[in-house]
Scaffold this motif. Structure first.
Motif, short mmCIF file in Angstrom:
data_model
loop_
_atom_site.label_atom_id
_atom_site.label_comp_id
_atom_site.label_asym_id
_atom_site.label_seq_id
_atom_site.Cartn_x
_atom_site.Cartn_y
_atom_site.Cartn_z
N LEU A 68 -1.29 -0.20 -4.39
CA LEU A 68 -0.31 0.78 -3.93
C LEU A 68 -0.92 2.18 -3.96
O LEU A 68 -1.42 2.63 -4.98
CB LEU A 68 0.94 0.74 -4.81
N GLN A 69 -0.86 2.88 -2.81
CA GLN A 69 -1.46 4.20 -2.70
C GLN A 69 -0.44 5.34 -2.62
O GLN A 69 -0.73 6.45 -3.04
CB GLN A 69 -2.36 4.26 -1.46
N ARG A 70 0.74 5.03 -2.08
CA ARG A 70 1.74 6.08 -1.91
C ARG A 70 3.12 5.55 -2.29
O ARG A 70 3.54 4.51 -1.80
CB ARG A 70 1.75 6.58 -0.45
N LEU A 71 3.82 6.32 -3.15
CA LEU A 71 5.15 5.92 -3.63
C LEU A 71 6.09 7.11 -3.54
O LEU A 71 5.86 8.15 -4.15
CB LEU A 71 5.06 5.42 -5.07
N ASP A 72 7.15 6.96 -2.75
CA ASP A 72 8.15 8.02 -2.54
C ASP A 72 9.52 7.51 -2.97
O ASP A 72 10.12 6.68 -2.30
CB ASP A 72 8.17 8.45 -1.07
N GLU A 85 -0.55 9.31 -4.29
CA GLU A 85 0.56 10.24 -4.06
C GLU A 85 1.85 9.66 -4.63
O GLU A 85 2.24 8.54 -4.30
CB GLU A 85 0.73 10.50 -2.56
N MET A 110 0.82 -1.20 0.00
CA MET A 110 0.00 0.00 0.00
C MET A 110 0.87 1.26 0.00
O MET A 110 0.45 2.30 -0.52
CB MET A 110 -0.94 0.01 1.21
N GLU A 111 2.07 1.18 0.58
CA GLU A 111 3.02 2.30 0.59
C GLU A 111 4.42 1.77 0.34
O GLU A 111 4.77 0.68 0.80
CB GLU A 111 2.98 3.07 1.92
N PHE A 112 5.22 2.58 -0.37
CA PHE A 112 6.61 2.20 -0.60
C PHE A 112 7.45 3.47 -0.61
O PHE A 112 7.18 4.41 -1.37
CB PHE A 112 6.76 1.46 -1.93
N GLU A 113 8.49 3.50 0.24
CA GLU A 113 9.40 4.65 0.32
C GLU A 113 10.83 4.17 0.20
O GLU A 113 11.26 3.27 0.92
CB GLU A 113 9.23 5.38 1.66
N GLN A 168 0.88 -3.70 -9.11
CA GLN A 168 0.70 -2.79 -7.97
C GLN A 168 -0.70 -2.16 -8.01
O GLN A 168 -0.86 -0.95 -8.14
CB GLN A 168 1.80 -1.72 -7.97
N LEU A 225 -3.01 4.46 -6.79
CA LEU A 225 -1.98 5.41 -6.36
C LEU A 225 -2.56 6.82 -6.23
O LEU A 225 -3.15 7.35 -7.18
CB LEU A 225 -0.82 5.42 -7.36
#
Length: 298
Positions: A28-32, A51, A8-11, A25, A49
């Protein structure tokens, strides 16, 4: 790298990554991936996604196809060519877009279909000449296109716009659009000879500094104005009798300015009148004055 798994998030910022792919994916909602060395970004469909942060990478192109839920997109400080920039699939969802500092090849941008957009940051693109926004967009609040090469800003209706920064551009004129909530307007360092702000009754900060041909400005309707910068222009006078709320006033480097009345401004904190013809100024009501500069006056 290849992003896999039910994430759901990956930084992963500042990791020296040069290329990114993704597999399946769908959630996945947030990717930084900020501050890497990414020159290739091929994520495939990311329908959830919202953000995406890719600021300070080496992208020369970007395609948001398949990112149908994207709300916030940060592409600051890349090398994107605006001709290879496709974000049309995000038109109905995107609320914040940052394409600042993308170099000489980011020239134009058409956002006419982006009716959900609230914040746009496009500053420091030295060859960017034109950005078109949706006329009547009731969501757009802030536009910063300072330090570009904007030659024309189209007068449209933006009911919620509060901040407009067009400083350090190539404007020869400023058309008065319909911005009933506008509170901060920056038009400094252009080539303007006329500026009409009479319809902007909610202005609290206005800068028209360093427009060397500008000699007249009517701010009588901006009763709540607290900061005014007309330095480096060609004023011989300025009427501020209706601007008792002014706290910060900059009129320096107006070589023909001979008179200035600040007596209505009882809350004045900063006053700069250097390099003018002002010989006398009454500061008897400026009880809270903290800064006063008056070098090279008469």
């Amino acid at each position: 790298i290849t992003i896999k798994g039910n994430l759901m998030e990956f930084e992963l910022p500042e990791a020296g990554i040069t290329a990114v792919t993704a597999e399946n994916q769908s959630v996945l909602q947030r990717l930084d991936l900020a501050k890497n060395e990414i020159a290739s970004f091929s994520p495939g469909a990311m329908p959830s996604l919202t953000e995406l942060d890719l600021n300070n990478n080496r992208l020369t192109s970007f395609d948001a196809t398949g990112m149908t839920s994207l709300k916030r997109l940060n592409l600051k400080a890349n090398q994107i060519d605006s001709h290879n920039f496709n974000i049309e699939s995000t038109a109905s969802t995107l609320t914040e877009l940052n394409v600042a500092e993308n170099g000489d090849n980011f020239i134009t941008l058409n956002l006419i279909n982006f009716t959900a957009l609230e914040y746009f940051y496009g500053m420091k693109n030295p060859e960017m000449t034109t950005v078109v926004f949706a006329d009547g967009n009731a969501n757009l609040r802030q536009i910063d296109m300072s330090e570009c090469y904007i030659m024309h800003f189209y007068a449209i209706t933006l009911p919620s716009l509060t901040t407009l920064n067009l400083g350090n551009n190539a404007l020869l004129e400023f058309e008065q659009g319909t911005y009933p909530k506008l509170s901060t307007l920056s038009l400094n360092d252009n080539y303007l000879s006329e500026v009409d702000v009479t319809s902007f009754r909610n202005l609290t900060s206005l800068s028209v500094a360093n427009n060397s041909l500008l000699y007249f400005l009517d701010v009588s309707n901006a009763a709540d104005l607290s900061s005014l910068n007309i330095s480096g222009c060609n004023f011989s006078s300025i009427n501020l009798k209706n601007n008792a709320s002014l706290k910060y006033l900059y009129v320096q480097n107006n070589p023909n300015l001979a008179h200035l009345d600040v007596t209505p401004m009882r809350d004045l904190r900063t006053l700069k009148i250097s390099n003018t013809k002002i010989a006398n100024i009454d500061l008897s009501n400026a009880y809270f004055l903290q800064e006063f500069y008056a070098e090279n006056t008469q």
